[in-house]
Design a protein around this motif. Structure first.
Motif, short mmCIF file in Angstrom:
data_model
loop_
_atom_site.label_atom_id
_atom_site.label_comp_id
_atom_site.label_asym_id
_atom_site.label_seq_id
_atom_site.Cartn_x
_atom_site.Cartn_y
_atom_site.Cartn_z
N ALA A 120 0.84 -1.20 0.00
CA ALA A 120 0.00 0.00 0.00
C ALA A 120 0.88 1.25 0.00
N ILE A 121 0.50 2.21 -0.84
CA ILE A 121 1.28 3.44 -0.93
C ILE A 121 1.32 4.16 0.42
N LYS A 122 0.24 4.05 1.16
CA LYS A 122 0.20 4.69 2.47
C LYS A 122 1.35 4.21 3.35
N SER A 123 1.61 2.90 3.35
CA SER A 123 2.65 2.39 4.24
C SER A 123 4.04 2.79 3.77
N ILE A 124 4.18 2.98 2.46
CA ILE A 124 5.48 3.44 1.95
C ILE A 124 5.72 4.90 2.35
N VAL B 213 9.63 10.55 0.42
CA VAL B 213 10.24 9.42 -0.29
C VAL B 213 9.69 9.34 -1.70
N GLU B 214 10.39 8.60 -2.55
CA GLU B 214 9.94 8.34 -3.91
C GLU B 214 10.38 6.93 -4.30
N SER C 31 -4.07 6.33 0.53
CA SER C 31 -3.66 7.61 1.12
C SER C 31 -4.11 8.74 0.22
N LEU C 32 -4.30 9.90 0.84
CA LEU C 32 -4.59 11.09 0.07
C LEU C 32 -3.41 11.41 -0.85
N ASN C 33 -2.22 11.15 -0.35
CA ASN C 33 -1.02 11.55 -1.08
C ASN C 33 -0.64 10.53 -2.16
N THR C 34 0.14 11.03 -3.12
CA THR C 34 0.62 10.17 -4.19
C THR C 34 2.07 9.77 -3.91
N LEU C 35 2.47 8.66 -4.52
CA LEU C 35 3.88 8.26 -4.48
C LEU C 35 4.51 8.68 -5.80
N GLN D 94 10.36 -2.29 -3.41
CA GLN D 94 8.92 -2.40 -3.21
C GLN D 94 8.20 -2.53 -4.55
N THR D 95 6.99 -3.12 -4.50
CA THR D 95 6.10 -3.15 -5.65
C THR D 95 4.84 -2.38 -5.28
#
Length: 463
Positions: A5-9, A89-90, A44-48, A19-20
């Motif tokens: 999940a992007i949130k956890s990243i 992070v990215e 998440s509201l935010n993007t990776l 990561q995938t």
RNA sequence: UCCCCUGUAGCUCAGUCGGUAGAGCGGGUGGCUGUUAACCACUAGGUCGGCAGUUCGAGUCUGUCCGGGGGAGCCA
């Protein structure tokens, strides 16, 4: 597909690791040597930010052209601290796969859309910041409603959706039928013959689970309903839906004071849960949807709920000198403008108005000794007005029966309701909270059609 | 249900006194750049919600229907 999940990243510690991720492209920016993709997966509201180094030849030019806003992709790479300013992070991509393309007529663009336009595409609007945030907050509120009641030993009762009773006469109801609408069977007198309908009688969609849940309170103690409710009113406002969700607790051996206490604890539990667990989304609403939102919710959280009898409320309104569109008069219901004035100007905080004139309230509310008022309560909060309406129920068989006759109700239809007072009657109380209005209040969203996934309103049912 | 506003490009909007369609974003092409609503240039893209009317001529005025919004009432 095994992915993170992007949130956890985004909330991780930033140490470099592989990561995938899977999600939808929100936007792409391209430079000479590098491509930036903002990926969102709804967690998440935010993007990776996915970084694609052109020299590494991870993707072809042809594939680059298909990496458009709206496309779904899977990306594998290294999570690293971000070189830019906006993210922590990215993901430095090692490989990118397009799962599903989005052609150029994909309706969502990275710039702002009007909510009116998004309402026309409910299946896609969930991919926007606002509707993602609403969905997460709505979920948190629903869960915290169950938590609140379950912690206190309330049983969740699944009251029926289809009913034969016009509960509390609360407006027009939707009819449910399997009769042939082109040629319904008729009795000798020309009336539609509901004996031949599916249930052998006229049946409707519920407007409230309250009357049925009272049965369970009068046997199980503390109970609540939480489910869909239907009103066929021709209401065209930002606060009305034809299908909406409602929460209705009911407590045995409980008077109006206990009811009021529960309502205050309930509201405060919901607000503190959302403020604590949905910080990112709430910051978004505060910044983009309703300035000062969080502050206004925190004020309610830290304020005692003031108790103000209706008669005193009318006096306050009368002596305020305020130029109301509708003059406050004892005996008339409080207008929205009166409610707002009481909570925002008189009390300057949440207030419970109680003991309303009996003629403006429902038949089941407990009559006071003054013979003029009933044990009703409305909880009003700043910015919104009424958020909760409830009452102590009439538990005296004779008084209830007399009131029902006075209001020309069909007594045969309500014998079961009178039985609760005929056999082992008890004082009991409860209230109702419109769930979607709660979500609206907490998020600051202007229109209730934007806080429910698929809104149903008069002349409108998309999807 | 009542009152008011509104409908123009994929999206957000402008369009003057009635004179024959514009911008930004998005797309395409080229340029530039570890970018942040990226930037610059060029380019494609329209049954102006539907129908009827007034007029030499209607995106513009009138009528009507449909959709959307705001306010009120009903309510949660």
């Amino acid at each position: 597909m095994n992915h993170t999940a992007i949130k956890s990243i985004l909330t991780g510690d930033g140490t470099e690791h592989s990561q995938t991720v899977c999600g939808w492209i929100r936007t792409k920016r391209e430079s000479k040597n590098v491509i930036f993709i903002e990926l969102n997966d709804g967690t998440s509201l935010n993007t990776l930010q996915i970084v694609i180094d052109k020299d590494a030849q991870i993707i072809s030019d042809e594939m680059n052209h298909r990496l458009l806003t709206g496309a779904s992709v899977k990306a594998v790479g290294l999570v690293k601290p971000c070189q830019g300013a906006s993210q922590s992070v990215e993901l430095q991509a090692q490989s990118i796969d397009i799962i599903g393309e989005a052609p150029t007529d994909y309706p969502l663009q990275k710039k702002r859309h009007t909510f009116e336009f998004l309402r026309e595409i409910p299946h896609l609007r969930i991919r926007t910041n606002t509707f993602g945030a609403v969905a997460r907050v709505r979920n948190t509120l629903a869960q915290s409603i169950h938590d609140f009641f379950q912690q206190r030993g309330f049983l969740w009762i699944h009251t029926p959706i289809i009913t034969g009773n016009d509960a509390e006469g609360a407006g027009s109801m939707f009819q449910v039928t399997t009769l042939n609408m082109d040629a319904p069977p008729r009795s000798g007198s020309g009336q539609i013959d509901y004996n031949q309908d599916f249930f052998g009688k006229k049946s409707l969609l519920t407007v409230s689970g309250q009357l049925q849940v009272e049965n369970f309170a009068c046997g199980m103690g503390h109970v609540y309903t939480f489910g869909p409710t239907f009103r066929a009113e021709n209401s065209n406002t930002a606060r009305h839906l034809s299908e909406y969700w409602m929460v209705e607790p009911e407590m045995a051996f409980c008077n109006l004071d206990g009811n009021r206490e529960l309502a205050e604890l309930f509201i405060k539990h919901l607000l503190s849960t959302v403020l604590n667990t949905c910080q990112e989304d709430m910051d978004f609403f505060d910044k983009w949807i309703s300035n000062g939102l969080i502050d206004s919710l925190q004020k309610v959280l830290s304020s005692p709920f003031v108790h103000l009898p209706y008669t005193d409320a009318i006096s306050e309104l009368e002596k305020s000198g305020e130029d109301f569109e509708y003059k406050p008069v004892w005996g008339s219901d409080l207008q929205a403008e009166h409610e707002r004035f009481l909570t925002e100007k008189v009390v300057k905080g949440p207030v419970a108005v109680t003991d309303y004139p009996k003629d403006i309230k429902a038949f089941y509310m407990k009559q006071n000794d003054d013979n003029k008022t009933v044990r009703a309560m409305d909880i009003l909060v700043p910015r919104l007005g009424e958020i909760i309406g409830g009452s102590q129920r009439e538990d005296n068989f004779d008084k209830l029966k007399a009131r029902m006759q006075e209001m020309n109700m069909d007594m045969d239809e309500y014998q079961w309701y009178l039985d609760l007072r005929r056999y082992g009657t008890i004082p009991h109380s409860g209230f109702g909270l419109g769930f979607d209005r709660l979500v609206q209040y907490v998020t600051g969203m202007q229109n209730i059609r934007d806080v429910i996934p698929f809104p149903r309103t008069p002349k409108s049912m998309i999807l």
